[in-house]
Design an enzyme around this catalytic site. Structure first.
Site, PDB file in Angstrom:
ATOM      1  N   TRP A  47       0.755  -1.281  -0.057  1.00  0.00           N
ATOM      2  CA  TRP A  47      -0.073  -0.136  -0.078  1.00  0.00           C
ATOM      3  C   TRP A  47       0.731   1.181  -0.059  1.00  0.00           C
ATOM      4  O   TRP A  47       1.951   0.992   0.918  1.00  0.00           O
ATOM      5  CB  TRP A  47      -0.951   0.163   1.141  1.00  0.00           C
ATOM      6  CG  TRP A  47      -1.965   1.084   0.967  1.00  0.00           C
ATOM      7  CD1 TRP A  47      -1.984   2.292   1.494  1.00  0.00           C
ATOM      8  CD2 TRP A  47      -3.059   0.742   0.438  1.00  0.00           C
ATOM      9  NE1 TRP A  47      -3.241   2.958   1.336  1.00  0.00           N
ATOM     10  CE2 TRP A  47      -3.844   2.087   0.309  1.00  0.00           C
ATOM     11  CE3 TRP A  47      -3.717  -0.186  -0.718  1.00  0.00           C
ATOM     12  CZ2 TRP A  47      -5.118   2.267  -0.327  1.00  0.00           C
ATOM     13  CZ3 TRP A  47      -4.807   0.040  -1.364  1.00  0.00           C
ATOM     14  CH2 TRP A  47      -5.439   1.407  -1.197  1.00  0.00           C
TER      15      TRP A  47
ATOM     16  N   SER B  42      -4.275   6.041   4.156  1.00  0.00           N
ATOM     17  CA  SER B  42      -4.827   4.808   4.413  1.00  0.00           C
ATOM     18  C   SER B  42      -6.267   4.388   3.548  1.00  0.00           C
ATOM     19  O   SER B  42      -6.700   3.350   3.562  1.00  0.00           O
ATOM     20  CB  SER B  42      -5.061   4.668   5.767  1.00  0.00           C
ATOM     21  OG  SER B  42      -6.133   5.501   6.527  1.00  0.00           O
ATOM     22  N   LYS B  43      -6.816   5.517   2.914  1.00  0.00           N
ATOM     23  CA  LYS B  43      -7.984   5.421   2.224  1.00  0.00           C
ATOM     24  C   LYS B  43      -7.856   4.486   0.982  1.00  0.00           C
ATOM     25  O   LYS B  43      -6.975   4.333   0.625  1.00  0.00           O
ATOM     26  CB  LYS B  43      -8.811   6.840   2.073  1.00  0.00           C
ATOM     27  CG  LYS B  43      -8.811   7.732   3.349  1.00  0.00           C
ATOM     28  CD  LYS B  43      -9.493   7.070   4.451  1.00  0.00           C
ATOM     29  CE  LYS B  43      -9.856   7.856   5.765  1.00  0.00           C
ATOM     30  NZ  LYS B  43      -8.740   8.508   6.190  1.00  0.00           N
ATOM     31  N   THR B  44      -9.191   4.149   0.502  1.00  0.00           N
ATOM     32  CA  THR B  44      -9.320   3.395  -0.430  1.00  0.00           C
ATOM     33  C   THR B  44      -8.682   3.748  -1.896  1.00  0.00           C
ATOM     34  O   THR B  44      -8.325   3.390  -2.745  1.00  0.00           O
ATOM     35  CB  THR B  44     -10.849   2.947  -0.767  1.00  0.00           C
ATOM     36  OG1 THR B  44     -11.522   2.789   0.532  1.00  0.00           O
ATOM     37  CG2 THR B  44     -10.910   1.484  -1.374  1.00  0.00           C
TER      38      THR B  44
ATOM     39  N   GLN C 239      -6.626  10.462   2.246  1.00  0.00           N
ATOM     40  CA  GLN C 239      -5.563  10.405   3.253  1.00  0.00           C
ATOM     41  C   GLN C 239      -5.007   8.883   2.845  1.00  0.00           C
ATOM     42  O   GLN C 239      -5.425   8.020   2.408  1.00  0.00           O
ATOM     43  CB  GLN C 239      -5.995  10.617   4.457  1.00  0.00           C
ATOM     44  CG  GLN C 239      -5.106  10.470   5.802  1.00  0.00           C
ATOM     45  CD  GLN C 239      -5.064   8.948   6.264  1.00  0.00           C
ATOM     46  OE1 GLN C 239      -5.906   8.164   5.889  1.00  0.00           O
ATOM     47  NE2 GLN C 239      -3.911   8.727   6.720  1.00  0.00           N
TER      48      GLN C 239
END
Ligand SMILES: Cc1ncc(COP(=O)(O)O)c(C=O)c1O
Length: 408
Positions: free
Chosen positions: A23, A197-199, A195
């Site tokens: 990620w 961590s978002k999808t 941000q």
């Protein structure tokens, strides 16, 4: 089953996921476009990449307009200000959320009113929302928490009856579909975060979407120092209405370019996450007493920001959720406790006079003490890795006596 890793046993997962290896999503096409953008020098909010992305993201969410900005906190601030919410007004928010949902209300000088959530979807309880409405209530911010839709049917009906604006907090809900309608297009405004961590992730960023032309113009001016849509520096400007405070919440073209490919792959990623979540839920419902965040019955496509498991069965009584987390982490699983209830969150250092809790939010308090969240990227991993996730749950939940001893 074996001995728990937290007391020296062999961990289920030998090589825990290296976060930065999986990620955020990266691809060659985006790297090339970033290089082109860099050498073009067309980096600003007045250049095409930002407007192109805002248009494409809005279209993807059934909305005529998008206002791209610095983050998903500014989006909520902009949305509330565009709706004319200010001092003396109340805005209803759920307490199971992130700082931003309540702080944005304070930024415009209004009062957040915390209203409890449902124990199944973990989203705003519509009946409690209606009970908390006063003549001062101007807006409600249903959060589609962790990627599960709020009951937009009841919330929308109640809000319409009372003349209350609906701002959907879609920070966890890129690409979701509810009753044939895209997330963000159901209320008056949809607010999204990009941000890290978002999808969809560009380290920082956010966007408001709407189908209301007037709200769009107001939101655009608020974020762009008062410039109207399409207006350029050093050209004639119309200027914002006298009552409208505007800010420099502009962003550069770089995140817009990073997010372009992520928007293209979003829907197929959501299908993968959904498949992974259902696989785990089916297996673990049969093998453990853990339950999972429920989907609103009108959900067509679930968002999946985090996958939430709930340890509120009597079997887990007396075992702190932080210990269950530690035991799972020792097994090599990256899993977290939640931040709510927001009014008790360490970062929410706001005087008790500045907000209301008309009725104790007992559901939020109970859920916050019994829930764990797994980042969505893990739902899209190969089946062998999903099996390891399930094995961690099975191993930890079949060693509860050992955990009880540890919790003293
Ligand atoms: C529910 C919710 N709303 C708003 C935000 C704010 O987004 P950002 O971090 O982009 O300011 C977040 C994310 O962190 C969030 O989880």
């Amino acid at each position: 089953v074996g001995e728990l890793a937290i007391v020296g046993g062999t961990p289920v997962i030998e090589n825990p996921l290296e976060w930065s290896a999986v990620w955020p999503p990266r691809d060659e096409a985006t790297a090339e476009r970033l290089r082109e953008l860099y050498f073009s020098g067309r980096w600003t909010a007045f250049d095409e990449p930002e407007a192109d992305f805002a248009r494409d993201f809005a279209r993807h969410h059934d909305s005529r307009h998008g206002v791209f900005t610095i983050n998903g906190t500014a989006t909520l601030h902009i949305a509330l200000a565009a709706c004319g919410v200010g001092p003396g007004d109340e805005v209803i928010v759920p307490p199971l959320t992130w700082y931003a949902t309540a702080m944005a209300v304070l930024y415009v000088g209004a009062r957040p009113v915390f209203v409890d959530i449902r124990p199944d979807t973990l989203c705003l309880d519509a009946e409690a929302f209606e009970a908390a409405i006063t003549p001062r209530t101007r807006a409600v911010i249903p959060v589609h928490t962790y990627g599960a839709f709020a009951d937009m049917e009841s919330i929308g009906r109640i809000a319409a009856r009372h003349g209350i604006r609906v701002i959907e907090d879609c920070a966890h809900m890129h690409g979701g579909v509810w009753d044939g309608r895209k997330a963000g297009s159901i209320g008056d405004i949809g607010s999204f975060s990009f941000q890290h961590s978002k999808t969809m992730a560009s380290a920082e960023g956010g966007i408001c979407v709407t189908n209301d032309d007037e709200l769009f113009e107001r939101m655009f001016r608020i974020k762009q120092i008062g410039y109207g849509p399409g207006e350029l520096p050093r050209q004639k400007k119309t200027g914002p209405p006298a009552d409208l405070f505007c800010y420099n919440f502009r962003v550069t073209a770089f995140p817009a370019v990073i997010l372009r490919e992520q928007l293209r792959t979003l829907d197929e990623r959501l299908v993968r996450y959904d498949r992974g979540a259902r696989y785990l839920e089916e297996r673990l419902t049969a093998s453990t007493n853990v339950r999972f965040q429920a989907r609103d019955p009108k959900t067509d496509v679930q968002g999946y920001f985090e996958w939430i498991s709930l340890f509120d069965h009597p079997d887990f009584a007396g075992i702190p959720i932080t210990l269950i987390r530690d035991a799972m982490q020792a097994e090599g699983l990256r899993i977290w406790v939640l931040d709510g209830p927001m009014y008790d969150f360490v970062l929410f250092n706001v005087s008790r006079d500045a907000y209301d809790i008309p009725r104790r939010c007992t559901v939020t308090e109970a859920i916050s003490a019994t829930a764990l969240g797994l980042h969505h990227v893990q739902l899209g991993r190969p089946e062998s890795e999903l099996d390891q996730v399930a094995e961690v749950f099975e191993k930890v939940t079949s060693n509860l006596d050992e955990l009880r001893v540890l919790s003293g």
